[in-house]
Design an enzyme around this catalytic site. Sequence first.
Site, PDB file in Angstrom:
ATOM      1  N   ARG A   1       0.650  -0.783  -0.093  1.00 60.55           N
ATOM      2  CA  ARG A   1       0.046  -0.084  -0.206  1.00 60.55           C
ATOM      3  C   ARG A   1       1.030   1.305  -0.134  1.00 60.55           C
ATOM      4  O   ARG A   1       2.039   0.893   0.795  1.00 60.55           O
ATOM      5  CB  ARG A   1      -0.936   0.377   1.391  1.00 60.55           C
ATOM      6  CG  ARG A   1      -1.931  -0.858   1.365  1.00 60.55           C
ATOM      7  CD  ARG A   1      -2.959  -1.175  -0.011  1.00 60.55           C
ATOM      8  NE  ARG A   1      -4.087  -1.722   0.272  1.00 60.55           N
ATOM      9  CZ  ARG A   1      -4.639  -2.800  -0.521  1.00 60.55           C
ATOM     10  NH1 ARG A   1      -3.393  -3.342  -1.434  1.00 60.55           N
ATOM     11  NH2 ARG A   1      -5.156  -3.581  -0.526  1.00 60.55           N
TER      12      ARG A   1
ATOM     13  N   GLU B   1      -3.217   7.360  -6.024  1.00 58.04           N
ATOM     14  CA  GLU B   1      -3.447   6.356  -7.862  1.00 58.04           C
ATOM     15  C   GLU B   1      -4.084   7.082  -8.347  1.00 58.04           C
ATOM     16  O   GLU B   1      -5.711   7.227  -7.667  1.00 58.04           O
ATOM     17  CB  GLU B   1      -3.891   5.450  -6.818  1.00 58.04           C
ATOM     18  CG  GLU B   1      -1.921   5.027  -6.247  1.00 58.04           C
ATOM     19  CD  GLU B   1      -2.705   2.793  -6.198  1.00 58.04           C
ATOM     20  OE1 GLU B   1      -3.042   3.247  -6.617  1.00 58.04           O
ATOM     21  OE2 GLU B   1      -1.053   2.837  -6.135  1.00 58.04           O
TER      22      GLU B   1
ATOM     23  N   HIS C   1       0.145  -0.080 -10.415  1.00 56.50           N
ATOM     24  CA  HIS C   1       0.389  -0.953  -8.969  1.00 56.50           C
ATOM     25  C   HIS C   1      -0.549  -2.332 -10.406  1.00 56.50           C
ATOM     26  O   HIS C   1      -2.050  -2.927 -10.586  1.00 56.50           O
ATOM     27  CB  HIS C   1      -1.456  -0.395  -8.786  1.00 56.50           C
ATOM     28  CG  HIS C   1      -2.545  -0.457  -7.780  1.00 56.50           C
ATOM     29  ND1 HIS C   1      -2.560   0.168  -6.878  1.00 56.50           N
ATOM     30  CD2 HIS C   1      -2.110  -2.150  -6.897  1.00 56.50           C
ATOM     31  CE1 HIS C   1      -3.579  -0.736  -5.532  1.00 56.50           C
ATOM     32  NE2 HIS C   1      -3.073  -1.983  -5.922  1.00 56.50           N
TER      33      HIS C   1
END
Length: 602
Positions: free
Chosen positions: A290, A319, A338
Site C-alpha cells: 500500500r 493513485e 499498481h
Amino acid sequence: MAAASASSTSLFISKPSPSSKLSWKNQLPLPSALAAISLRGCGSNHRHSPRLVVFAMDAKPTVLVAEKLGEAGINLLKDFANVDCSYNLSPEELCTKISLCDALIVRSGTKVTREVFESSDGRLKVVGRAGVGIDNVDLAAATEHGCLVVNAPTANTVAAAEHGIALLTAMARNVAQADASIKAGKWQRNKYVGVSLVGKTLAVMGFGKVGSEVARRAKGLGMHVIAHDPYAAADRARAVGVDLVSFDEAIATADFISLHMPLTPATSKILNDENFAKMKKGVRIVNVARGGVIDEDALVKALDAGIVAQAALDVFTEEPPSKDSKLVQHENVTVTPHLGASTMEAQEGVAIEIAEAVVGALKGELAATAVNAPMVPAEVLTELKPFVVLAEKLGRLAVQLVAGGSGVKNVKVTYASSRAPDDLDTRVLRAMITKGLIEPISDVFVNLVNADFTAKQRGLRITEERILLDGSPENPLEFIQVQIANVESKFASAISESGEIKMEGRVKDGIPHLTKVGSFEVDVSLEGSIILCRQVDQPGLIGKVGSILGEENVNVSFMSVGRVAPRKHAVMAIGVDEQPSKESLKRIGEISAIEEFVYLKL
C-alpha cells in the site's frame, strides 16, 4: 431501531407468475429467508417511513457487475443469477440502478458509499470486492443496511509476490533505466552497473501470504531473508528458512526491504524520516503493498541523501500520482502502475473467487471472506454493548504490549459471571477481543462472521474460561481478563506471576475500565488513551507527570495508582484525551522515580 416518524408503512409485494415455484429466496436457510423480508430504517436522504420489501417468489437474483471481471467469474454468476455488466457508471447512475439489484461486484474504482446502500431500499444483500482492499466500500453503512461484504483475498497472492520479485531484480540491475537510455539512443554500460542479490539481506515487512511467497523466491535467489510480523508463526518462518526479528532490527540490518504490510493507522507512513535514519546507507526498497505505508516526501529526501540507494514502487499514496511527482520522476526510482495483481491467471482467479463468495452469500451461506458483521439482535446488543467495547479495548491494549519478533500465538480469555454458561453467549465478546488483537496491525476487518477464521488463519489460538461467581445474575459479567502467553512485553510490569501479559477490565456505570495490569490493581476509564508507568511510590510523582502533560495542554481524564505497599513499587495508569508529543513522553521517562513506562493508544 430508532422510532420512525408518524406516517404510514408501505408494503411492496411483487406479484408472482401463475406458474410460481419455490425461488432462490424461499430455498434459503431460515435466518437468511427472514433477512429477505425485513423492516428497515431509511437513510438520511430518505424521509419516508420504513418499508417492508418482499421480492418476487420465482425471480432469480440480479447481480450488477460494475467493473471488468474475468469471463470465468461471469459464467459462474450466470448459472445462478441474472447478470448486468454495466461498467464506468457515475455515482448517480449507480444509485439509480442499485435498487434493482441483489448483489454488486466492484474492483477498486467504484465507490460503494452510504448513498448507494440507502438508494438500494434494502434490496442489496451482498457487495463483492474483487480483490483484497475494501477502502472503497462503506462498511458501517453496509452493516447498518444488513448487507454482507465479501472480498477475494487469496487469488492475487502469487501474482503480487512475483511482481515484488520482478521489481527487486529490475531495480538491482537498473533494467528500466537502461532500457529508457538505449531507446533514447545512448549506450551507457558504465552508468548502469548493478548490485548482486546473492548473499544480501532482504527484510520482508509483513510475513503473510504475499510476504512469505516473496521470501521463498528470494531464498531461491541466494538471499538471506529476515522478516518482521507480530503474528507470523516462528515455526512457519523457520520452515521457509526465515528469521523473525523486531521492526528496528529488520530495517537496520537489511540491504533490501520489501513491504507487504497492510495500511492501518499503526502502519501509515511507518517508513518516515525517523525510520529512514535507522537504515543501513544504500538500502533498496520495494513496495507492492500500500502506498500510504511510506512517507513519500521522506523517501525523496532519503534518496537525495543517499540513505536509500534505489526504490521500486508499484503503489502510491495517491493513485495515479501527479505527473510532476518528485518521487516518480526520481532517477533512482522504478515505478509501475499498481500491477501487482495484473496477470491473466490472477484476474481469472479473482473473478472465480469473488463470484463463488457472492453466490454463496446469496444462498445464505456465511463466507469465510466476509468482512462485516451480520445484524445482531437489539436486545443482545443493548445488554452487552459496554462489555463489547471493553472486550475490544482489552485486546487492543494487550497486543500493544507485545515486544520482540515471536508473535502472538496463545491468548486466554476469562469471563467472570454469576450467570450459567447457557445464559451467556460469549461469541460476540470473543470476536471483539480478536478484533482488538488483530486489527491494529492488519488490514483485515474482524467481526462475528470471520473472527474465528481470521484468528486460525494467523495461528492465533484463543481459549476461553469461565469463573462462576455467587450472586445476582442481573449483570451479564463481573470482569473480563485477557492473557497473552509466551511473549515478551514492552512493559515488564504487565507480566503476571505466571508469566503472561495480563489485562483485566470491568464495566462501571456503563463505562469500560481497566482494573488490573499484570499483578497490579488500577482503575482507569478506557476512554482516549493510556500511559502506564512503573515507579517507586513516593510523594509528588503524580504532580510531576501531571505538570508535564499540562504544559502541553494534554487533558488527564483519569489517574490511578496500584502499589504493592507504601513507598514500594507501584503502577500508575493515566487516561489522556490527547496524544502527548514524543518530547513529553521522553520527559516523563526521565523522571528518576519512573522505572518504565509505555503509551497505549485506543
